[in-house]
Design an enzyme around this catalytic site. Structure first.
Site, PDB file in Angstrom:
ATOM      1  N   SER A   1       0.817  -1.208   0.000  1.00 30.98           N
ATOM      2  CA  SER A   1       0.000   0.000   0.000  1.00 30.98           C
ATOM      3  C   SER A   1       0.846   1.250   0.000  1.00 30.98           C
ATOM      4  CB  SER A   1      -0.965   0.008   1.179  1.00 30.98           C
ATOM      5  OG  SER A   1      -0.391  -0.516   2.311  1.00 30.98           O
TER       6      SER A   1
ATOM      7  N   ASN B   1      -3.003   6.280  -0.626  1.00 32.07           N
ATOM      8  CA  ASN B   1      -2.590   6.426   0.767  1.00 32.07           C
ATOM      9  C   ASN B   1      -1.829   7.713   1.045  1.00 32.07           C
ATOM     10  OD1 ASN B   1      -3.894   4.200   1.773  1.00 32.07           O
ATOM     11  ND2 ASN B   1      -2.311   2.838   0.984  1.00 32.07           N
TER      12      ASN B   1
ATOM     13  N   GLU C   1      -4.935   0.460  -8.103  1.00 35.54           N
ATOM     14  CA  GLU C   1      -3.853   1.348  -8.550  1.00 35.54           C
ATOM     15  C   GLU C   1      -2.782   0.448  -9.178  1.00 35.54           C
ATOM     16  OE1 GLU C   1      -3.104   5.245  -5.861  1.00 35.54           O
ATOM     17  OE2 GLU C   1      -2.897   3.402  -4.749  1.00 35.54           O
TER      18      GLU C   1
ATOM     19  N   HIS D   1      -2.294  -2.542  -6.604  1.00 34.61           N
ATOM     20  CA  HIS D   1      -2.780  -2.163  -5.279  1.00 34.61           C
ATOM     21  C   HIS D   1      -4.313  -2.187  -5.225  1.00 34.61           C
ATOM     22  CE1 HIS D   1      -3.107   1.157  -1.990  1.00 34.61           C
ATOM     23  NE2 HIS D   1      -3.167  -0.050  -1.461  1.00 34.61           N
TER      24      HIS D   1
HETATM   25  C1  LIG Z   1      -4.997   0.931   3.092  1.00 37.39           C
HETATM   26  C2  LIG Z   1      -4.916   0.792   1.622  1.00 37.39           C
HETATM   27  O1  LIG Z   1      -3.812   0.491   1.117  1.00 37.39           O
HETATM   28  C3  LIG Z   1      -5.999   1.080   0.703  1.00 37.39           C
HETATM   29  C4  LIG Z   1      -7.377   0.802   1.185  1.00 37.39           C
HETATM   30  O2  LIG Z   1      -7.911  -0.226   0.942  1.00 37.39           O
HETATM   31  S1  LIG Z   1      -8.062   2.000   2.112  1.00 37.39           S
HETATM   32  C5  LIG Z   1      -9.682   1.402   2.440  1.00 37.39           C
HETATM   33  C6  LIG Z   1     -10.594   1.617   1.269  1.00 37.39           C
HETATM   34  N1  LIG Z   1     -11.899   1.180   1.646  1.00 37.39           N
HETATM   35  C7  LIG Z   1     -12.825   2.003   2.134  1.00 37.39           C
HETATM   36  O3  LIG Z   1     -12.608   3.205   2.235  1.00 37.39           O
HETATM   37  C8  LIG Z   1     -14.080   1.345   2.562  1.00 37.39           C
HETATM   38  C9  LIG Z   1     -15.067   2.329   3.126  1.00 37.39           C
HETATM   39  N2  LIG Z   1     -16.273   1.628   3.523  1.00 37.39           N
HETATM   40  C10 LIG Z   1     -17.220   1.249   2.621  1.00 37.39           C
HETATM   41  O4  LIG Z   1     -17.104   1.492   1.426  1.00 37.39           O
HETATM   42  C11 LIG Z   1     -18.417   0.524   3.175  1.00 37.39           C
HETATM   43  O5  LIG Z   1     -18.531   0.815   4.536  1.00 37.39           O
HETATM   44  C12 LIG Z   1     -18.337  -1.043   2.970  1.00 37.39           C
HETATM   45  C13 LIG Z   1     -18.368  -1.386   1.497  1.00 37.39           C
HETATM   46  C14 LIG Z   1     -17.089  -1.645   3.615  1.00 37.39           C
HETATM   47  C15 LIG Z   1     -19.522  -1.670   3.687  1.00 37.39           C
HETATM   48  O6  LIG Z   1     -20.663  -1.085   3.169  1.00 37.39           O
HETATM   49  P1  LIG Z   1     -21.991  -0.842   4.054  1.00 37.39           P
HETATM   50  O7  LIG Z   1     -23.015  -0.338   3.131  1.00 37.39           O
HETATM   51  O8  LIG Z   1     -21.596  -0.032   5.234  1.00 37.39           O
HETATM   52  O9  LIG Z   1     -22.304  -2.243   4.665  1.00 37.39           O
HETATM   53  P2  LIG Z   1     -23.014  -3.501   4.024  1.00 37.39           P
HETATM   54  O10 LIG Z   1     -24.419  -3.174   3.609  1.00 37.39           O
HETATM   55  O11 LIG Z   1     -22.817  -4.572   5.047  1.00 37.39           O
HETATM   56  O12 LIG Z   1     -22.140  -3.850   2.764  1.00 37.39           O
HETATM   57  C16 LIG Z   1     -22.360  -3.354   1.457  1.00 37.39           C
HETATM   58  C17 LIG Z   1     -21.996  -4.446   0.499  1.00 37.39           C
HETATM   59  O13 LIG Z   1     -20.598  -4.783   0.617  1.00 37.39           O
HETATM   60  C18 LIG Z   1     -20.449  -6.185   0.925  1.00 37.39           C
HETATM   61  N3  LIG Z   1     -19.356  -6.292   1.892  1.00 37.39           N
HETATM   62  C19 LIG Z   1     -19.192  -5.560   3.003  1.00 37.39           C
HETATM   63  N4  LIG Z   1     -18.050  -5.920   3.629  1.00 37.39           N
HETATM   64  C20 LIG Z   1     -17.477  -6.893   2.881  1.00 37.39           C
HETATM   65  C21 LIG Z   1     -16.299  -7.661   3.005  1.00 37.39           C
HETATM   66  N5  LIG Z   1     -15.437  -7.471   4.019  1.00 37.39           N
HETATM   67  N6  LIG Z   1     -16.032  -8.577   2.050  1.00 37.39           N
HETATM   68  C22 LIG Z   1     -16.886  -8.771   1.024  1.00 37.39           C
HETATM   69  N7  LIG Z   1     -18.027  -8.070   0.845  1.00 37.39           N
HETATM   70  C23 LIG Z   1     -18.310  -7.147   1.770  1.00 37.39           C
HETATM   71  C24 LIG Z   1     -21.759  -6.602   1.527  1.00 37.39           C
HETATM   72  O14 LIG Z   1     -22.015  -7.970   1.287  1.00 37.39           O
HETATM   73  C25 LIG Z   1     -22.753  -5.742   0.796  1.00 37.39           C
HETATM   74  O15 LIG Z   1     -23.048  -6.306  -0.467  1.00 37.39           O
HETATM   75  P3  LIG Z   1     -24.551  -6.202  -1.055  1.00 37.39           P
HETATM   76  O16 LIG Z   1     -25.039  -4.835  -0.787  1.00 37.39           O
HETATM   77  O17 LIG Z   1     -24.355  -6.499  -2.496  1.00 37.39           O
HETATM   78  O18 LIG Z   1     -25.277  -7.235  -0.325  1.00 37.39           O
HETATM   79  N1  LIG Z   2      -5.521  -3.525   5.118  1.00 41.53           N
HETATM   80  C1  LIG Z   2      -5.796  -2.802   4.051  1.00 41.53           C
HETATM   81  O1  LIG Z   2      -6.804  -2.074   4.024  1.00 41.53           O
HETATM   82  C2  LIG Z   2      -4.909  -2.851   2.845  1.00 41.53           C
HETATM   83  C3  LIG Z   2      -3.666  -3.458   2.893  1.00 41.53           C
HETATM   84  N2  LIG Z   2      -2.878  -3.490   1.772  1.00 41.53           N
HETATM   85  C4  LIG Z   2      -1.577  -4.140   1.801  1.00 41.53           C
HETATM   86  O2  LIG Z   2      -1.770  -5.537   1.658  1.00 41.53           O
HETATM   87  C5  LIG Z   2      -0.757  -6.240   2.373  1.00 41.53           C
HETATM   88  C6  LIG Z   2      -1.420  -7.173   3.371  1.00 41.53           C
HETATM   89  O3  LIG Z   2      -2.231  -6.420   4.264  1.00 41.53           O
HETATM   90  P1  LIG Z   2      -3.410  -7.100   5.098  1.00 41.53           P
HETATM   91  O4  LIG Z   2      -4.008  -8.205   4.313  1.00 41.53           O
HETATM   92  O5  LIG Z   2      -4.257  -6.014   5.597  1.00 41.53           O
HETATM   93  O6  LIG Z   2      -2.565  -7.696   6.330  1.00 41.53           O
HETATM   94  P2  LIG Z   2      -2.897  -8.951   7.243  1.00 41.53           P
HETATM   95  O7  LIG Z   2      -2.086  -8.741   8.490  1.00 41.53           O
HETATM   96  O8  LIG Z   2      -4.365  -9.170   7.333  1.00 41.53           O
HETATM   97  O9  LIG Z   2      -2.314 -10.178   6.389  1.00 41.53           O
HETATM   98  C7  LIG Z   2      -0.972 -10.381   6.059  1.00 41.53           C
HETATM   99  C8  LIG Z   2      -0.783 -11.891   5.967  1.00 41.53           C
HETATM  100  O10 LIG Z   2       0.496 -12.173   5.395  1.00 41.53           O
HETATM  101  C9  LIG Z   2       1.107 -13.169   6.209  1.00 41.53           C
HETATM  102  N3  LIG Z   2       2.565 -13.161   6.034  1.00 41.53           N
HETATM  103  C10 LIG Z   2       3.493 -12.447   6.718  1.00 41.53           C
HETATM  104  N4  LIG Z   2       4.725 -12.755   6.251  1.00 41.53           N
HETATM  105  C11 LIG Z   2       4.551 -13.670   5.259  1.00 41.53           C
HETATM  106  C12 LIG Z   2       5.443 -14.396   4.411  1.00 41.53           C
HETATM  107  N5  LIG Z   2       6.763 -14.236   4.516  1.00 41.53           N
HETATM  108  N6  LIG Z   2       4.925 -15.259   3.499  1.00 41.53           N
HETATM  109  C13 LIG Z   2       3.590 -15.446   3.397  1.00 41.53           C
HETATM  110  N7  LIG Z   2       2.701 -14.795   4.187  1.00 41.53           N
HETATM  111  C14 LIG Z   2       3.173 -13.924   5.103  1.00 41.53           C
HETATM  112  C15 LIG Z   2       0.657 -12.788   7.608  1.00 41.53           C
HETATM  113  O11 LIG Z   2       0.903 -13.784   8.555  1.00 41.53           O
HETATM  114  P3  LIG Z   2       1.127 -13.290  10.121  1.00 41.53           P
HETATM  115  O12 LIG Z   2      -0.251 -13.009  10.642  1.00 41.53           O
HETATM  116  O13 LIG Z   2       1.822 -14.405  10.781  1.00 41.53           O
HETATM  117  O14 LIG Z   2       2.014 -12.065  10.094  1.00 41.53           O
HETATM  118  C16 LIG Z   2      -0.821 -12.538   7.350  1.00 41.53           C
HETATM  119  O15 LIG Z   2      -1.564 -13.742   7.309  1.00 41.53           O
HETATM  120  C17 LIG Z   2       0.143  -5.172   2.997  1.00 41.53           C
HETATM  121  O16 LIG Z   2       1.213  -4.896   2.133  1.00 41.53           O
HETATM  122  C18 LIG Z   2      -0.796  -3.982   3.088  1.00 41.53           C
HETATM  123  O17 LIG Z   2      -0.120  -2.752   3.131  1.00 41.53           O
HETATM  124  C19 LIG Z   2      -3.297  -2.989   0.571  1.00 41.53           C
HETATM  125  C20 LIG Z   2      -4.539  -2.407   0.465  1.00 41.53           C
HETATM  126  C21 LIG Z   2      -5.422  -2.259   1.611  1.00 41.53           C
END
Ligand SMILES: CC(=O)CC(=O)SCCNC(=O)CCNC(=O)[C@H](O)C(C)(C)COP(=O)(O)OP(=O)(O)OC[C@H]1O[C@@H](n2cnc3c(N)ncnc32)[C@H](O)[C@@H]1OP(=O)(O)O
Ligand SMILES: NC(=O)C1=CN([C@@H]2O[C@H](COP(=O)(O)OP(=O)(O)OC[C@H]3O[C@@H](n4cnc5c(N)ncnc54)[C@H](OP(=O)(O)O)[C@@H]3O)[C@@H](O)[C@H]2O)C=CC1
Length: 283
Positions: free
Chosen positions: A119, A190, A152, A140
């Site tokens: 990420s 991010n 991405e 991503h």
């Molecule tokens: C950190 C990074 O590197 C990058 C990132 O990913 S940053 C995070 C980006 N994501 C976001 O910003 C998510 C923001 N949140 C949302 O968009 C919404 O809250 C959400 C989609 C997660 C849930 O939506 P909601 O309307 O609050 O709840 P809910 O009605 O339960 O879910 C909506 C739909 O998503 C599905 N859903 C929710 N969570 C899910 C999950 N974890 N896995 C699979 N499907 C899921 C539900 O089944 C539902 O589908 P239907 O409407 O088709 O039945």
């Molecule tokens: N969380 C988010 O919203 C997002 C995350 N990402 C990126 O995705 C990646 C995973 O994040 P996320 O799924 O949230 O993290 P989690 O902690 O849920 O999962 C990571 C998994 O990888 C395993 N792991 C660690 N080291 C190894 C290895 N050497 N070989 C195989 N598996 C390994 C971990 O095991 P253990 O538990 O033992 O460490 C764990 O099961 C990161 O790079 C994160 O930045 C990208 C987009 C969104």
């Protein structure tokens, strides 16, 4: 060469979602993690998601089984010996990712593309430990992967146009929208999202408002689907901290310093939803 067989590394929240969408699109998927229990947890989440699709009439039981049958188990990176693409989604840590890519480079076939779901880490630095930097790329996905449309796509310095096009095409196959972004810490998603979340944590730390009030302001005032503290718990507070550290180190600007409260929560093991407690408490 067309991609048919994909290995996904890391069966956590992202890896399990990526494995699910790849299998749904008809790819043969090997889901890899380091321990059986993590693999079990990952396949459990996929099964739950597919069962919900069946309940809602979006899939038949037979379609659910077909998707599950396309996902096989791996606890050993040597299983990458005959794959066309690897998507790495292990923990957000450069040492872990570089060691995985180094190992994979020696195992995966010459034609295989090595993608990372990092990420925030620089793709070029991950690619540099391999002998095939031209075949390394960032892919991503957003969380939750089955729902979010964006991927991405990030080229490293050496990534070829051919590899970029192959990944762009596959992203469309997965029913997602590819957006090209250059290789800078945090990319676009991010670079913008995490400073907002970090600022929300500062607002809590400084006592500007309660956690519920901060989340309500952003939900009701800005129409965000989740407030920033709920979203931080959803992403994982460890991942949020890693990303802020990478922005801080990589861009060298104090505006990216992680909030001390975020550090404290991670040190306490309060990692958000995945550990049962973060800013909020989960069942
Ligand atoms: C950190 C990074 O590197 C990058 C990132 O990913 S940053 C995070 C980006 N994501 C976001 O910003 C998510 C923001 N949140 C949302 O968009 C919404 O809250 C959400 C989609 C997660 C849930 O939506 P909601 O309307 O609050 O709840 P809910 O009605 O339960 O879910 C909506 C739909 O998503 C599905 N859903 C929710 N969570 C899910 C999950 N974890 N896995 C699979 N499907 C899921 C539900 O089944 C539902 O589908 P239907 O409407 O088709 O039945
Ligand atoms: N969380 C988010 O919203 C997002 C995350 N990402 C990126 O995705 C990646 C995973 O994040 P996320 O799924 O949230 O993290 P989690 O902690 O849920 O999962 C990571 C998994 O990888 C395993 N792991 C660690 N080291 C190894 C290895 N050497 N070989 C195989 N598996 C390994 C971990 O095991 P253990 O538990 O033992 O460490 C764990 O099961 C990161 O790079 C994160 O930045 C990208 C987009 C969104």
């Amino acid at each position: 060469m067309a991609i048919q067989k994909v290995m996904v590394i890391g069966a956590g929240q992202m890896g399990s979602g990526i494995a699910q969408v790849c299998a749904q699109a008809g790819y043969d998927v090997i889901l890899n993690d380091i321990k059986q229990e993590f693999w079990d947890r990952g396949i459990g989440v996929i099964t739950k998601n597919l069962s919900r699709d069946v309940e809602k009439g979006r899939k038949t039981e037979a379609e659910k089984e077909a998707v599950l049958n396309r996902i096989s188990k791996s606890l050993d990176l040597r299983d990458a010996v005959d794959v066309d693409l690897v998507i790495e989604a292990a923990t957000e840590n450069m040492d872990i990712k570089q060691s995985i890519f180094k190992e994979l480079d020696a195992i995966a076939p010459q034609h295989a593309i090595l993608a990372t779901n990092t990420s925030s880490l620089p793709i070029t630095e991950i690619a540099a430990v391999t002998e095939r930097p031209e075949q390394v790329i960032g892919m991503h996905f957003m969380n939750p992967v089955p729902v979010m449309k964006l991927v991405e796509v990030i080229r490293g310095l050496a990534t070829t146009d051919e590899v970029y096009k192959e990944i762009e095409q596959m992203t469309i196959q997965l029913e997602k929208t590819p957006v090209e972004v250059n290789d800078f810490p945090g990319f676009i998603s991010n670079r913008i999202l995490l400073p907002m979340i970090n600022e929300a944590i500062y607002a809590l730390y400084e006592g500007v408002a309660t956690k519920e009030a901060i989340d309500d302001v952003m939900k009701l005032g800005m129409n965000h689907p989740m407030g920033p503290l709920t979203l931080a718990d959803f992403i994982g507070l460890d991942t949020c901290l890693y990303i802020m550290e990478i922005l801080h180190d990589g861009l060298g600007d104090s505006k990216y310093r992680p909030c001390p409260l975020l550090r404290k929560y991670v040190a306490a093991g309060w990692l958000g939803r995945k550990s049962g407690r973060g800013f909020y408490v989960y069942e």
